[in-house]
Design a protein around this motif. Structure first.
Motif, PDB file in Angstrom:
ATOM      1  N   GLY A   1       0.929  -1.166  -0.121  1.00 23.96           N
ATOM      2  CA  GLY A   1      -0.119   0.152  -0.049  1.00 23.96           C
ATOM      3  C   GLY A   1       0.831   1.586   0.005  1.00 23.96           C
ATOM      4  O   GLY A   1       1.751   1.322   0.615  1.00 23.96           O
TER       5      GLY A   1
ATOM      6  N   ASN B   1      -2.293   7.540  -1.748  1.00 22.99           N
ATOM      7  CA  ASN B   1      -2.857   8.029  -3.209  1.00 22.99           C
ATOM      8  C   ASN B   1      -2.780   9.614  -3.578  1.00 22.99           C
ATOM      9  O   ASN B   1      -3.221   9.792  -4.603  1.00 22.99           O
ATOM     10  CB  ASN B   1      -4.344   7.733  -3.027  1.00 22.99           C
ATOM     11  CG  ASN B   1      -5.252   8.288  -2.331  1.00 22.99           C
ATOM     12  OD1 ASN B   1      -4.722   9.252  -1.696  1.00 22.99           O
ATOM     13  ND2 ASN B   1      -6.479   7.911  -2.337  1.00 22.99           N
TER      14      ASN B   1
ATOM     15  N   ILE C   1      -0.956  -0.899  -4.291  1.00 24.36           N
ATOM     16  CA  ILE C   1      -2.497  -0.409  -4.161  1.00 24.36           C
ATOM     17  C   ILE C   1      -2.168   0.849  -3.500  1.00 24.36           C
ATOM     18  O   ILE C   1      -1.823   1.275  -2.369  1.00 24.36           O
ATOM     19  CB  ILE C   1      -3.014  -1.471  -2.979  1.00 24.36           C
ATOM     20  CG1 ILE C   1      -2.565  -3.048  -3.207  1.00 24.36           C
ATOM     21  CG2 ILE C   1      -4.287  -1.224  -2.865  1.00 24.36           C
ATOM     22  CD1 ILE C   1      -3.034  -3.359  -4.739  1.00 24.36           C
ATOM     23  N   GLU C   2      -3.066   1.924  -4.080  1.00 23.04           N
ATOM     24  CA  GLU C   2      -3.223   3.340  -3.835  1.00 23.04           C
ATOM     25  C   GLU C   2      -4.197   3.308  -2.612  1.00 23.04           C
ATOM     26  O   GLU C   2      -5.303   2.951  -2.893  1.00 23.04           O
ATOM     27  CB  GLU C   2      -3.192   4.062  -4.901  1.00 23.04           C
ATOM     28  CG  GLU C   2      -2.063   4.394  -5.800  1.00 23.04           C
ATOM     29  CD  GLU C   2      -2.299   4.985  -7.030  1.00 23.04           C
ATOM     30  OE1 GLU C   2      -3.280   5.025  -7.562  1.00 23.04           O
ATOM     31  OE2 GLU C   2      -1.278   5.898  -7.280  1.00 23.04           O
ATOM     32  N   LEU C   3      -3.924   3.942  -1.500  1.00 22.05           N
ATOM     33  CA  LEU C   3      -4.733   4.105  -0.425  1.00 22.05           C
ATOM     34  C   LEU C   3      -4.678   5.550   0.089  1.00 22.05           C
ATOM     35  O   LEU C   3      -3.622   6.264  -0.167  1.00 22.05           O
ATOM     36  CB  LEU C   3      -4.476   3.238   0.520  1.00 22.05           C
ATOM     37  CG  LEU C   3      -4.505   1.578   0.533  1.00 22.05           C
ATOM     38  CD1 LEU C   3      -3.634   0.862   1.395  1.00 22.05           C
ATOM     39  CD2 LEU C   3      -5.941   1.194   0.080  1.00 22.05           C
ATOM     40  N   ASP C   4      -5.968   5.754   0.694  1.00 19.26           N
ATOM     41  CA  ASP C   4      -5.893   7.306   1.555  1.00 19.26           C
ATOM     42  C   ASP C   4      -4.817   7.493   2.771  1.00 19.26           C
ATOM     43  O   ASP C   4      -4.785   6.231   3.396  1.00 19.26           O
ATOM     44  CB  ASP C   4      -7.330   7.518   2.197  1.00 19.26           C
ATOM     45  CG  ASP C   4      -7.487   8.792   2.933  1.00 19.26           C
ATOM     46  OD1 ASP C   4      -7.295   8.953   4.033  1.00 19.26           O
ATOM     47  OD2 ASP C   4      -7.441   9.849   2.003  1.00 19.26           O
TER      48      ASP C   4
ATOM     49  N   GLN D   1      -5.618   6.595   6.171  1.00 23.90           N
ATOM     50  CA  GLN D   1      -6.449   5.147   6.406  1.00 23.90           C
ATOM     51  C   GLN D   1      -5.485   4.093   6.491  1.00 23.90           C
ATOM     52  O   GLN D   1      -5.839   3.152   6.812  1.00 23.90           O
ATOM     53  CB  GLN D   1      -7.551   5.014   5.694  1.00 23.90           C
ATOM     54  CG  GLN D   1      -8.603   6.195   5.832  1.00 23.90           C
ATOM     55  CD  GLN D   1      -9.331   6.396   7.192  1.00 23.90           C
ATOM     56  OE1 GLN D   1      -9.668   5.323   7.856  1.00 23.90           O
ATOM     57  NE2 GLN D   1      -9.545   7.757   7.689  1.00 23.90           N
ATOM     58  N   ILE D   2      -4.420   4.458   6.066  1.00 25.05           N
ATOM     59  CA  ILE D   2      -3.387   3.350   5.646  1.00 25.05           C
ATOM     60  C   ILE D   2      -3.138   2.467   7.083  1.00 25.05           C
ATOM     61  O   ILE D   2      -3.037   1.169   6.957  1.00 25.05           O
ATOM     62  CB  ILE D   2      -1.948   3.800   5.111  1.00 25.05           C
ATOM     63  CG1 ILE D   2      -2.289   4.165   3.851  1.00 25.05           C
ATOM     64  CG2 ILE D   2      -0.955   2.627   5.067  1.00 25.05           C
ATOM     65  CD1 ILE D   2      -1.025   4.579   2.929  1.00 25.05           C
TER      66      ILE D   2
ATOM     67  N   GLN E   1      -5.271  -0.242   7.514  1.00 26.99           N
ATOM     68  CA  GLN E   1      -5.581  -1.114   6.580  1.00 26.99           C
ATOM     69  C   GLN E   1      -4.288  -1.930   6.395  1.00 26.99           C
ATOM     70  O   GLN E   1      -4.006  -2.805   5.576  1.00 26.99           O
ATOM     71  CB  GLN E   1      -5.823  -0.475   5.150  1.00 26.99           C
ATOM     72  CG  GLN E   1      -7.324   0.176   5.067  1.00 26.99           C
ATOM     73  CD  GLN E   1      -7.434   1.202   4.059  1.00 26.99           C
ATOM     74  OE1 GLN E   1      -6.891   2.105   3.758  1.00 26.99           O
ATOM     75  NE2 GLN E   1      -8.529   0.744   3.087  1.00 26.99           N
TER      76      GLN E   1
END
Length: 270
Positions: free
Chosen positions: A134, A137, A180-183, A186-187, A190
């Motif tokens: 991750g 993003n 995987i692009e994530l906020d 929030q990483i 996750q």
């Protein structure tokens, strides 16, 4: 009497409309008080210490704390802040380009070394081929992750504009990592859903992670992602801005950072 009342109301409105710390006539900032935007976590803690140092020099600093990376800049551009202290140069450059703004850096602050973390593995070399990684993003912090991985020898990026590279600029990926692009905010929540993920220091510390002890790969001190104090272009030469930078880059603040963060936040102005 009604006429006097209208005059008093007009005067009151004029005071309210005047910018947060600016001198409307000259465009300069108030030389006695500044409203400074920061993100929650280390930047907030450090500027609280800066405020103590500045107070001894006759400058009051009030903090406004944000939970994301965009609002501190947009709020500064709109004149609702006098300065902010939370971002690195590539992020600022991208913000200015995307929003057609002219915010400018006026003094180096710290490096928050980005780390890659995992709930499943204790070493980057233990990641399996095809591991899901991750990354933030937003363009600059996503490219920062790729920069770290390239520097450590895990991937190769196209030569042009590596500081703003995207996952599409990965030209060699021998371990076949899946990105995987994530906020960004929030990483940490996750981490269990991927094999590893990169996390900004402020979010890592807020989640109880110690970058020095818990990261399976940590950004090196040669990173171009040094943070800055940022102001509107019209205020970059204001004497009060120089006073703010002086307070931040003081020996008292340096000692506080070294004692409080023990290597997970690094001094950048020396």
């Amino acid at each position: 009497m009604k006429k006097i009342g209208f005059i008093l109301l007009a005067l009151l409105l004029a005071v309210v409309i005047t910018g947060c710390g600016s001198d409307e006539a000259s465009g300069q900032l108030n030389d006695k008080k500044l409203l400074v935007g920061v993100t929650a976590g280390p930047h907030e803690q450090i500027v609280e210490k800066v405020a103590e140092v500045a107070a001894a020099d006759g400058l009051e600093i009030e903090l406004k704390v944000f939970s994301d990376f965009i609002l501190p800049n947009s709020t500064l551009e709109e004149g609702q802040l006098d300065a902010n202290a939370y971002q690195h140069q590539p992020f600022l450059d991208q913000f200015n380009e995307d929003h057609e703004t002219n915010l400018v850096p006026v003094g180096k602050t710290i490096l928050n070394p980005m780390g890659i973390y995992s709930e499943k593995y204790t070493n980057m070399d233990d990641l399996p081929d095809g591991a899901r990684i991750g990354l933030p993003n937003d363009p600059t912090n996503g490219s920062r992750t790729l920069y770290i991985l390239e520097e450590a020898g895990y991937i190769t990026l196209a030569d042009d504009n590596k500081e703003l590279a995207s996952i599409h600029d990965v030209v060699d990926n021998p371990r076949n990592f899946e990105f995987i692009e994530l906020d960004a905010a929030q990483i940490t929540k996750q981490l269990g859903e991927v094999d590893a993920a990169s996390v900004n220091t402020s979010f890592a510390i807020a989640a109880g992670l110690n970058p020095v002890e818990d990261a399976i790969l940590l950004e090196s001190t040669s990173s171009p992602y040094t943070n800055y104090i940022v102001v509107r272009e019209e205020n970059q030469d204001d004497p009060v801005v120089e006073k703010l930078v002086k307070a931040y880059q003081s020996e008292e603040v340096k000692q506080f950072i070294e004692e409080e963060f023990r290597g997970s936040v690094l001094i950048a102005w020396e």
